[in-house]
Design an enzyme around this catalytic site. Structure first.
Site, PDB file in Angstrom:
ATOM      1  N   HIS A  31     -24.634  24.159 -39.663  1.00  0.00           N
ATOM      2  CA  HIS A  31     -25.066  25.550 -39.809  1.00  0.00           C
ATOM      3  C   HIS A  31     -24.766  25.984 -41.238  1.00  0.00           C
ATOM      4  O   HIS A  31     -23.774  25.536 -41.815  1.00  0.00           O
ATOM      5  CB  HIS A  31     -24.296  26.445 -38.833  1.00  0.00           C
TER       6      HIS A  31
ATOM      7  N   ARG B 192     -29.918  17.772 -43.025  1.00  0.00           N
ATOM      8  CA  ARG B 192     -30.671  17.846 -41.770  1.00  0.00           C
ATOM      9  C   ARG B 192     -31.801  16.809 -41.733  1.00  0.00           C
ATOM     10  O   ARG B 192     -32.104  16.239 -40.689  1.00  0.00           O
ATOM     11  CB  ARG B 192     -31.220  19.254 -41.592  1.00  0.00           C
TER      12      ARG B 192
ATOM     13  N   PHE C 232     -35.214  28.820 -26.770  1.00  0.00           N
ATOM     14  CA  PHE C 232     -34.254  27.724 -26.883  1.00  0.00           C
ATOM     15  C   PHE C 232     -32.802  28.200 -26.853  1.00  0.00           C
ATOM     16  O   PHE C 232     -31.867  27.417 -27.055  1.00  0.00           O
ATOM     17  CB  PHE C 232     -34.512  26.915 -28.173  1.00  0.00           C
TER      18      PHE C 232
ATOM     19  N   LYS D 291     -21.636  20.979 -36.940  1.00  0.00           N
ATOM     20  CA  LYS D 291     -21.867  21.181 -35.507  1.00  0.00           C
ATOM     21  C   LYS D 291     -21.362  19.964 -34.707  1.00  0.00           C
ATOM     22  O   LYS D 291     -21.036  18.919 -35.298  1.00  0.00           O
ATOM     23  CB  LYS D 291     -23.369  21.406 -35.283  1.00  0.00           C
TER      24      LYS D 291
ATOM     25  N   THR E  48     -34.591  24.183 -41.267  1.00  0.00           N
ATOM     26  CA  THR E  48     -34.087  24.288 -39.890  1.00  0.00           C
ATOM     27  C   THR E  48     -34.605  23.142 -39.015  1.00  0.00           C
ATOM     28  O   THR E  48     -33.853  22.537 -38.254  1.00  0.00           O
ATOM     29  CB  THR E  48     -34.528  25.639 -39.294  1.00  0.00           C
TER      30      THR E  48
ATOM     31  N   ARG F 134     -27.820  26.075 -48.565  1.00  0.00           N
ATOM     32  CA  ARG F 134     -29.038  25.986 -47.724  1.00  0.00           C
ATOM     33  C   ARG F 134     -29.937  24.851 -48.212  1.00  0.00           C
ATOM     34  O   ARG F 134     -30.550  24.154 -47.410  1.00  0.00           O
ATOM     35  CB  ARG F 134     -29.831  27.304 -47.755  1.00  0.00           C
TER      36      ARG F 134
HETATM   37  P1  IDP Z   1     -30.859  28.041 -39.370  1.00  0.00           P
HETATM   38  O1  IDP Z   1     -29.756  27.279 -38.659  1.00  0.00           O
HETATM   39  O2  IDP Z   1     -31.677  27.156 -40.287  1.00  0.00           O
HETATM   40  O3  IDP Z   1     -30.372  29.296 -40.052  1.00  0.00           O
HETATM   41  P2  IDP Z   1     -31.814  29.728 -37.205  1.00  0.00           P
HETATM   42  O4  IDP Z   1     -33.179  30.317 -37.095  1.00  0.00           O
HETATM   43  O5  IDP Z   1     -30.683  30.622 -37.553  1.00  0.00           O
HETATM   44  O6  IDP Z   1     -31.908  28.495 -38.246  1.00  0.00           O
HETATM   45  O7  IDP Z   1     -31.527  28.998 -35.821  1.00  0.00           O
HETATM   46  C1  IDP Z   1     -30.234  28.609 -35.423  1.00  0.00           C
HETATM   47  C2  IDP Z   1     -30.291  27.213 -34.813  1.00  0.00           C
HETATM   48  O8  IDP Z   1     -31.149  27.246 -33.644  1.00  0.00           O
HETATM   49  C3  IDP Z   1     -30.950  26.147 -35.706  1.00  0.00           C
HETATM   50  O9  IDP Z   1     -30.054  25.597 -36.645  1.00  0.00           O
HETATM   51  C4  IDP Z   1     -31.414  25.140 -34.678  1.00  0.00           C
HETATM   52  O10 IDP Z   1     -30.333  24.342 -34.191  1.00  0.00           O
HETATM   53  C5  IDP Z   1     -31.916  26.046 -33.559  1.00  0.00           C
HETATM   54  N1  IDP Z   1     -33.337  26.406 -33.703  1.00  0.00           N
HETATM   55  C6  IDP Z   1     -33.880  27.348 -34.527  1.00  0.00           C
HETATM   56  N2  IDP Z   1     -35.207  27.464 -34.390  1.00  0.00           N
HETATM   57  C7  IDP Z   1     -35.547  26.573 -33.438  1.00  0.00           C
HETATM   58  C8  IDP Z   1     -36.808  26.213 -32.827  1.00  0.00           C
HETATM   59  O11 IDP Z   1     -37.886  26.762 -33.149  1.00  0.00           O
HETATM   60  N3  IDP Z   1     -36.781  25.247 -31.878  1.00  0.00           N
HETATM   61  C9  IDP Z   1     -35.627  24.636 -31.501  1.00  0.00           C
HETATM   62  N4  IDP Z   1     -34.406  24.925 -32.021  1.00  0.00           N
HETATM   63  C10 IDP Z   1     -34.366  25.889 -32.984  1.00  0.00           C
HETATM   64 MG    MG Z   2     -29.560  31.008 -39.226  1.00  0.00          MG
END
Ligand code: IDP
Ligand code: MG
Length: 168
Positions: free
Chosen positions: A126, A109, A59, A11, A98, A92
């Site tokens: 990501h 992360r 968000f 990212k 996350t 992962r």
């Molecule tokens: P992932 O990237 O671990 O698959 P996703 O749920 O797909 O998680 O969310 C995409 C992106 O959105 C995350 O990588 C993060 O940058 C952001 N994000 C996800 N959940 C939250 C949250 O609860 N608060 C703030 N940002 C979030």
């Molecule tokens: Mg995701």
């Protein structure tokens, strides 16, 4: 476990902080093959399509600004396709949870992510979370001829009198 493909995106914070080398080194521990890689300028359409399943989240607006580089003055990201046994889970695990505060400190992360004052998780990479998501995302970010293996069915299409391959 079958061989599978997964999409990683470094990212804008990863590029801004010069973490590309560190991230690729960490990912190499999985002993997977990189079968596609490039640097991409992310516009609003690509950002919205990539994260369309999160559009109702509080968000979401910040997330779109983040992935399209508006938080870092850096609208480059680096998408990569990794391929190999159980690739999705392995990547992962190395990426980490996350929420960077909850992520294992030795994951990407956990080591390099942070939570912004807006609440957004700025988490450096990501990684696709399941095979359907991986397929959708790889097809979104890459054309067939940009990937070394024939992962999914593709077809020839004529545009401007030239043949090119597109996803079926
Ligand atoms: P992932 O990237 O671990 O698959 P996703 O749920 O797909 O998680 O969310 C995409 C992106 O959105 C995350 O990588 C993060 O940058 C952001 N994000 C996800 N959940 C939250 C949250 O609860 N608060 C703030 N940002 C979030
Ligand atoms: Mg995701």
């Amino acid at each position: 476990m079958d061989q599978e493909a997964t999409l990683v995106i470094i990212k804008p914070d990863g590029l801004k902080k010069s973490l590309t080398g560190n991230i690729l080194t960490r990912l190499s521990e999985a002993k997977l093959k990189i079968i596609g890689a490039k640097v991409v300028k992310v516009g609003n359409d690509l950002a919205n399509t990539h994260y369309r399943h999160l559009k109702d989240k509080p968000f979401f607006k910040e997330l779109i600004k983040y992935i399209s580089g508006k938080l870092h003055g850096e609208n480059r990201v680096m998408p990569l396709v990794y391929w190999g046994q159980a690739a999705i889970g392995k990547v992962r695990r190395i990426a980490g949870a996350t929420n960077p505060e909850e992520a294992d400190p030795i994951s990407i992360r956990g080591a390099y992510g942070r939570i912004l004052t807006t609440g957004l998780y700025e988490n450096v990479v990501h990684a696709s979370s399941d095979p359907d998501e991986a397929e959708r995302e790889i097809k979104l970010w890459f054309n067939p001829e940009e990937i070394v293996y024939d992962l999914y069915p593709a077809k020839e299409e004529k545009s401007n009198n030239q043949n090119r391959r597109v996803w079926q």
